[in-house]
Write a protein that holds these residues in place. Structure first.
Motif, PDB file in Angstrom:
ATOM      1  N   VAL A 197     -52.922 -24.818 -16.152  1.00 19.88           N
ATOM      2  CA  VAL A 197     -52.226 -25.541 -15.655  1.00 19.88           C
ATOM      3  C   VAL A 197     -52.189 -27.308 -15.516  1.00 19.88           C
ATOM      4  O   VAL A 197     -52.930 -27.757 -16.048  1.00 19.88           O
ATOM      5  N   THR A 198     -50.587 -27.701 -15.590  1.00 21.44           N
ATOM      6  CA  THR A 198     -50.164 -28.806 -15.662  1.00 21.44           C
ATOM      7  C   THR A 198     -50.297 -29.430 -14.738  1.00 21.44           C
ATOM      8  O   THR A 198     -49.716 -29.160 -14.004  1.00 21.44           O
ATOM      9  N   LEU A 199     -51.475 -30.563 -14.396  1.00 19.93           N
ATOM     10  CA  LEU A 199     -51.513 -31.551 -13.772  1.00 19.93           C
ATOM     11  C   LEU A 199     -50.236 -32.733 -13.323  1.00 19.93           C
ATOM     12  O   LEU A 199     -50.166 -33.447 -12.561  1.00 19.93           O
ATOM     13  N   GLN A 200     -50.040 -33.024 -15.237  1.00 19.80           N
ATOM     14  CA  GLN A 200     -49.800 -34.041 -14.765  1.00 19.80           C
ATOM     15  C   GLN A 200     -48.852 -34.495 -16.433  1.00 19.80           C
ATOM     16  O   GLN A 200     -48.778 -33.051 -16.466  1.00 19.80           O
ATOM     17  N   ASN A 201     -47.652 -35.100 -16.021  1.00 24.43           N
ATOM     18  CA  ASN A 201     -46.501 -34.870 -17.230  1.00 24.43           C
ATOM     19  C   ASN A 201     -47.054 -35.282 -18.465  1.00 24.43           C
ATOM     20  O   ASN A 201     -47.593 -36.021 -18.887  1.00 24.43           O
ATOM     21  N   PRO A 202     -47.002 -33.670 -19.265  1.00 26.07           N
ATOM     22  CA  PRO A 202     -47.826 -34.677 -21.246  1.00 26.07           C
ATOM     23  C   PRO A 202     -46.672 -34.696 -21.364  1.00 26.07           C
ATOM     24  O   PRO A 202     -48.058 -35.519 -22.465  1.00 26.07           O
ATOM     25  N   THR A 205     -47.256 -19.096 -11.861  1.00 25.44           N
ATOM     26  CA  THR A 205     -47.919 -20.052 -11.297  1.00 25.44           C
ATOM     27  C   THR A 205     -48.350 -21.823 -12.406  1.00 25.44           C
ATOM     28  O   THR A 205     -48.219 -23.025 -12.537  1.00 25.44           O
ATOM     29  N   TRP A 206     -47.519 -21.453 -13.947  1.00 23.01           N
ATOM     30  CA  TRP A 206     -47.625 -22.210 -14.836  1.00 23.01           C
ATOM     31  C   TRP A 206     -47.201 -23.180 -14.757  1.00 23.01           C
ATOM     32  O   TRP A 206     -46.539 -24.358 -14.280  1.00 23.01           O
ATOM     33  N   ILE A 207     -45.023 -22.158 -13.703  1.00 21.80           N
ATOM     34  CA  ILE A 207     -44.112 -23.191 -13.488  1.00 21.80           C
ATOM     35  C   ILE A 207     -43.813 -23.806 -12.643  1.00 21.80           C
ATOM     36  O   ILE A 207     -43.944 -25.108 -12.192  1.00 21.80           O
ATOM     37  N   GLU A 208     -44.803 -23.578 -11.234  1.00 24.09           N
ATOM     38  CA  GLU A 208     -45.502 -24.378 -10.401  1.00 24.09           C
ATOM     39  C   GLU A 208     -46.256 -25.246 -10.460  1.00 24.09           C
ATOM     40  O   GLU A 208     -45.876 -26.636 -10.208  1.00 24.09           O
ATOM     41  N   SER A 209     -46.599 -25.585 -11.585  1.00 24.33           N
ATOM     42  CA  SER A 209     -47.705 -26.415 -11.767  1.00 24.33           C
ATOM     43  C   SER A 209     -46.983 -27.408 -12.786  1.00 24.33           C
ATOM     44  O   SER A 209     -47.311 -28.725 -12.676  1.00 24.33           O
ATOM     45  N   VAL A 210     -46.216 -27.360 -13.501  1.00 23.99           N
ATOM     46  CA  VAL A 210     -45.468 -27.880 -14.383  1.00 23.99           C
ATOM     47  C   VAL A 210     -44.355 -28.686 -13.602  1.00 23.99           C
ATOM     48  O   VAL A 210     -44.208 -29.675 -13.274  1.00 23.99           O
ATOM     49  N   LYS A 211     -43.770 -28.302 -12.410  1.00 20.71           N
ATOM     50  CA  LYS A 211     -42.873 -28.299 -11.741  1.00 20.71           C
ATOM     51  C   LYS A 211     -43.406 -29.991 -10.842  1.00 20.71           C
ATOM     52  O   LYS A 211     -42.505 -31.557 -10.707  1.00 20.71           O
ATOM     53  N   ALA A 248     -46.030 -31.639 -11.439  1.00 23.65           N
ATOM     54  CA  ALA A 248     -46.574 -32.576 -12.475  1.00 23.65           C
ATOM     55  C   ALA A 248     -44.835 -33.259 -12.823  1.00 23.65           C
ATOM     56  O   ALA A 248     -45.400 -34.288 -13.315  1.00 23.65           O
ATOM     57  N   GLY A 249     -44.407 -32.732 -11.931  1.00 23.87           N
ATOM     58  CA  GLY A 249     -42.985 -33.858 -12.501  1.00 23.87           C
ATOM     59  C   GLY A 249     -42.421 -33.493 -13.906  1.00 23.87           C
ATOM     60  O   GLY A 249     -41.257 -34.279 -13.914  1.00 23.87           O
ATOM     61  N   VAL A 250     -42.671 -32.336 -14.481  1.00 25.56           N
ATOM     62  CA  VAL A 250     -41.839 -31.651 -16.019  1.00 25.56           C
ATOM     63  C   VAL A 250     -40.373 -31.468 -15.007  1.00 25.56           C
ATOM     64  O   VAL A 250     -40.019 -30.387 -14.534  1.00 25.56           O
ATOM     65  N   LYS A 251     -39.393 -32.347 -16.086  1.00 26.85           N
ATOM     66  CA  LYS A 251     -37.912 -31.674 -15.514  1.00 26.85           C
ATOM     67  C   LYS A 251     -38.309 -30.905 -16.867  1.00 26.85           C
ATOM     68  O   LYS A 251     -36.755 -29.967 -17.181  1.00 26.85           O
ATOM     69  N   ASN A 252     -37.544 -31.267 -18.128  1.00 27.32           N
ATOM     70  CA  ASN A 252     -37.375 -30.919 -19.242  1.00 27.32           C
ATOM     71  C   ASN A 252     -38.422 -29.347 -19.871  1.00 27.32           C
ATOM     72  O   ASN A 252     -39.340 -30.173 -21.269  1.00 27.32           O
ATOM     73  N   PHE A 253     -38.652 -28.950 -19.468  1.00 30.27           N
ATOM     74  CA  PHE A 253     -39.213 -27.738 -19.767  1.00 30.27           C
ATOM     75  C   PHE A 253     -38.246 -25.921 -19.222  1.00 30.27           C
ATOM     76  O   PHE A 253     -37.494 -26.248 -19.090  1.00 30.27           O
TER      77      PHE A 253
END
Length: 130
Positions: A17-22, A85-91, A93-98
């Motif tokens: 789960v991505t909580l912040q932009n890695p 769930t992964w897609i939603e967590s990345v979104k 977290a503000g990640v646009k480049n995925f």
């Protein structure tokens, strides 16, 4: 394929789960080496033009967060499953480049349904040349 095209890749399992932009936490001071799956001159040296097109559209500063998935991890609608769930967590977290590397048609369809960039290798290029 990604590295041959000159892109830096942060590979993520879909059970993360991505909580912040890695990308904000990378030092960018080292390389990681891996094996090439190229089996002919085009795939080993020239890269994949379809993948390049997706990367050029998605990557920021030649960086992209990538998850690899098969259809067991998401519904065709793209609304349920660990990949959803992964897609939603990345979104969130503000990640646009995925993007997603779709291992089958179900994942490709799910990505289309939810508007997520993906790449699916052409089946003809997977054929054994022996």
């Amino acid at each position: 394929e990604f590295l041959k095209l000159g892109y830096n890749v942060l590979l993520s399992d879909v059970d993360v789960v991505t909580l912040q932009n890695p990308f904000n936490f990378l030092y960018r001071d080292s390389d990681v080496e891996g094996l090439s799956d190229g089996f002919d001159n085009r795939t080993a040296y020239e890269g994949n033009s379809a993948l390049r097109a997706v990367l050029e559209r998605v990557a920021i500063n030649k960086e992209v967060l990538v998850a690899v998935s098969n259809g067991a991890l998401i519904t065709e609608e793209g609304t349920y499953g660990i990949l959803a769930t992964w897609i939603e967590s990345v979104k969130r977290a503000g990640v646009k480049n995925f993007m997603i590397v779709a291992l089958d048609d179900r994942v490709a369809k799910a990505c289309e349904n939810v508007g997520v960039a993906y790449w699916r290798q052409d089946r003809a290029s997977l054929a054994d040349n022996n």
